[in-house]
Design a protein around this motif. Sequence first.
Motif, PDB file in Angstrom:
ATOM      1  N   LEU A 113      44.423  34.149  44.945  1.00  0.00           N
ATOM      2  CA  LEU A 113      43.336  33.739  44.067  1.00  0.00           C
ATOM      3  C   LEU A 113      42.006  34.001  44.762  1.00  0.00           C
ATOM      4  CD1 LEU A 113      44.673  30.326  42.722  1.00  0.00           C
ATOM      5  CD2 LEU A 113      44.536  32.476  41.469  1.00  0.00           C
ATOM      6  N   GLN A 147      45.729  33.268  33.780  1.00  0.00           N
ATOM      7  CA  GLN A 147      44.331  33.370  34.177  1.00  0.00           C
ATOM      8  C   GLN A 147      43.474  32.350  33.438  1.00  0.00           C
ATOM      9  OE1 GLN A 147      42.303  37.152  33.575  1.00  0.00           O
ATOM     10  NE2 GLN A 147      41.054  36.754  35.376  1.00  0.00           N
ATOM     11  N   HIS A 201      43.727  29.095  35.186  1.00  0.00           N
ATOM     12  CA  HIS A 201      42.985  29.149  36.443  1.00  0.00           C
ATOM     13  C   HIS A 201      41.492  28.968  36.199  1.00  0.00           C
ATOM     14  CE1 HIS A 201      41.349  30.438  40.240  1.00  0.00           C
ATOM     15  NE2 HIS A 201      40.833  31.539  39.701  1.00  0.00           N
ATOM     16  N   LEU A 220      43.744  24.745  41.646  1.00  0.00           N
ATOM     17  CA  LEU A 220      44.878  25.267  40.891  1.00  0.00           C
ATOM     18  C   LEU A 220      46.186  25.097  41.655  1.00  0.00           C
ATOM     19  CD1 LEU A 220      45.649  26.782  38.304  1.00  0.00           C
ATOM     20  CD2 LEU A 220      45.493  28.897  39.608  1.00  0.00           C
TER      21      LEU A 220
END
Length: 276
Positions: free
Chosen positions: A38, A263, A266, A276
Amino acid sequence: MAKGSYEAYRKALGDVYRGWWLAWPLTERVEVGEVRKLHRRGSVPAGSLADRGIEAKRGPVGAPGDITYNAGGTVAVRFKAAGVAAQGFSSVAAAEAGALVEFRDEHSALIVYTGLEQSGLADLAGLADCLVRRLWRGDWDPDLLVVSDVVGARAGTVLIADKGGASAELRLEGTVGPGPLQLVDLAGRAAFSASSRLGLNWTGTDLTPCYRVLRVRGTWLRRVREEYGTPQPGRGLAAGPVPTLLLDEARDDAGAVVENVEQSDHLERLESGERL
């Protein structure tokens, strides 16, 4: 590249591939079996499963298809055939085939991808088994993401308006089929001859529009740590064999060990300040 263009692109493609991750910049190539981390609003490469001695078998590739996205009908496209003069065209010669694209609203998007093919990991149970063993030895970071599925495209063209009233003239290169010109003819064959108020005008070939990732399920990892303690490399539980129960669980129900990370989730958690 303007943030508004990215957000417009993300929203547009997210309508089609909800929960998938978008390759950004658009030239980024992503492969099944790639390992990523990430980073801010997206993810960045961190090697591959193969780098770590883990086999990533790929399943069969799906049948090819196309995507043509026009944001709620706010984009108008007019084509002209080669050898024909057409009103509104100022930079595409009469001898050339072309398209005139006009955007009504700010951040309207026209996205065309052709030759789309989806591929993915063939053995999630085998991957879950490998990750359990490596976590037990302490040589896998549970925050790492594994690319499980990829949508590749043979060619694509993306246009995003910076302001309402934006426009672009495109010259269509290469051989055009015998029938009337269509939106899919813009993919990878459009050369921009003139534009106004565009935030993004891009065309390319051999692309990865989007991908899915998975990682070790947080609830599973917390349960293992509560029941068995935290494995540490070289001593304690890490020196012993992996409990058969954990390996059986990975093989029988991979979804109990690994989970998809979307996504959109996130971004929502990032904006709320939650880890996350």
